[in-house]
Design a protein around this motif. Structure first.
Motif, PDB file in Angstrom:
ATOM      1  N   GLU A 121       0.815  -1.224   0.000  1.00  0.00           N
ATOM      2  CA  GLU A 121       0.000   0.000   0.000  1.00  0.00           C
ATOM      3  C   GLU A 121       0.849   1.275   0.000  1.00  0.00           C
ATOM      4  O   GLU A 121       0.322   2.372  -0.219  1.00  0.00           O
ATOM      5  N   PRO A 160      -4.330   7.715   5.151  1.00  0.00           N
ATOM      6  CA  PRO A 160      -4.134   6.290   4.859  1.00  0.00           C
ATOM      7  C   PRO A 160      -3.308   6.074   3.595  1.00  0.00           C
ATOM      8  O   PRO A 160      -3.409   6.845   2.632  1.00  0.00           O
ATOM      9  N   TYR A 161      -2.502   5.038   3.595  1.00  0.00           N
ATOM     10  CA  TYR A 161      -1.721   4.677   2.416  1.00  0.00           C
ATOM     11  C   TYR A 161      -2.560   3.782   1.507  1.00  0.00           C
ATOM     12  O   TYR A 161      -3.359   2.977   1.976  1.00  0.00           O
ATOM     13  N   LYS A 162      -2.346   3.908   0.216  1.00  0.00           N
ATOM     14  CA  LYS A 162      -3.012   3.015  -0.744  1.00  0.00           C
ATOM     15  C   LYS A 162      -2.141   2.888  -1.990  1.00  0.00           C
ATOM     16  O   LYS A 162      -1.443   3.833  -2.370  1.00  0.00           O
ATOM     17  N   THR A 163      -2.176   1.734  -2.607  1.00  0.00           N
ATOM     18  CA  THR A 163      -1.390   1.516  -3.822  1.00  0.00           C
ATOM     19  C   THR A 163      -1.924   2.395  -4.952  1.00  0.00           C
ATOM     20  O   THR A 163      -3.128   2.436  -5.198  1.00  0.00           O
TER      21      THR A 163
END
Length: 333
Positions: free
Chosen positions: A154, A314-317
């Protein structure tokens, strides 16, 4: 003793506080005052004390960058995008190279943490327990540019390597190729695994046996592509198309085929990946997957700054789009 804020204040007649605000980039100071102070600072050759400023702000205005291979122009274009974007937003970069070594990557992470960088952009190895543990404990926001780490996907800004290599392999198969050589990239790199997976899936779907002799390991450099094809030809491996991990490998492939009087693309079609600047100047001009390298660097910085400004973000790809550039090394449909 070097020029101080007091020196600039004395020369311009403004207070030390006003001079400090201007040189920190305060937009609330008038344009005229800003111009006067900046001109005086330049004439006096004022050099900001970043260490003192960092202690006051609790930030260093520095982004750590870990590059994987200093000899690969692919990373140079990404770094250029990182540096240009960082400068626009008031940051400097601190660059370290790992040469694809997990040990070097561990060292780089420790050094950058000790230097108290505000954030980190890395081109990491894929699956090394010690490296992964250091990322998990890294105290500042971090992103992976063009690659991913097992278990931390992510944090990545990447291209769909598996899908694009699948599509390219399928294209060759639909054109009648049944003997497609695939030359891989460096071990421990996510792109290597994903691109190979795409190749294998395409072969399986079209009921073409996946033979070990058609998958040749390489380190991702020109000499690797050259040696790979020479090795295949020496073993008597028959092939009509070659898909290369990157353009550097493809350059070596073209050289080897030319030396053996094998015509490209009439006898063997060749495709690379990355669309380096040299690709269009090779003989024949190389068909390759174009990936937005400068854009990748820019996007990584912008996304990292957003995380630095909001630690709860938030982390996300994130996937960036690619496209195939067909040139002289492949035949038209």
């Amino acid at each position: 003793m070097g020029t101080t804020l007091s020196s600039v204040a004395q020369k311009t007649g403004f207070s030390v506080n006003t001079v400090s605000r201007v040189l920190r980039g305060d937009k609330n100071i008038s344009t005229k005052t800003t111009q006067i102070i900046k001109k005086a600072a330049e004439e006096l050759e004022y050099i900001p004390n970043y260490i003192a400023g960092s202690m006051r702000r609790k930030e260093t205005k520095t982004i750590g960058v870990i590059s994987a291979d200093s000899s690969n122009p692919f990373f140079a274009e990404i770094i250029l995008g990182i540096e240009e974007t960082a400068k626009k937003h008031g940051y400097h970069i601190l660059l370290m190279n790992t040469e694809e070594s997990p040990e070097n990557e561990c060292t780089a992470l420790k050094i950058l943490q000790a230097r108290q960088v505000d954030g980190l952009i890395s081109m990491p190895v894929y699956n090394d327990e010690q490296v992964t543990a250091l990322y998990e404990k890294f105290p500042h926001p971090y992103l992976f540019a063009g690659r991913k780490v097992l278990g931390l996907e992510e944090h990545s800004i990447i291209f769909d390597d598996a899908r694009t290599t699948y599509n390219l392999t399928e294209r060759f198969i639909k054109k009648g190729h049944r003997q497609v050589l695939y030359i891989t990239g460096p071990a421990q790199v996510s792109n290597t695994f994903d691109r190979l997976y795409g190749y294998v899936c395409a072969c399986i779907k079209h009921k073409i046996p996946v033979k070990r002799s058609y998958i040749i390991k390489s380190g991702g450099h020109i000499k690797d592509g050259y040696k790979a094809v020479c090795k295949a030809l020496k073993k008597g491996t028959s092939f009509t198309a070659v898909i290369c991990f990157n353009d550097l490998v493809a350059a070596g492939v073209l050289r080897a085929l030319n030396e053996q009087k094998i015509r490209v693309p009439d006898d063997v079609e060749v495709a690379g990946c990355d669309n380096l600047q040299i690709a269009q100047f090779l003989t024949p001009a190389l068909s390759t997957l174009e990936v937005p390298k400068n854009r990748l660097g820019e996007k990584a910085v912008l996304e990292l700054i957003a995380h630095m400004q909001n630690k709860d973000r938030p982390y996300k790809t994130i996937y960036l789009k690619t496209r195939m550039m067909f040139r002289e090394s492949t035949l038209n449909e």
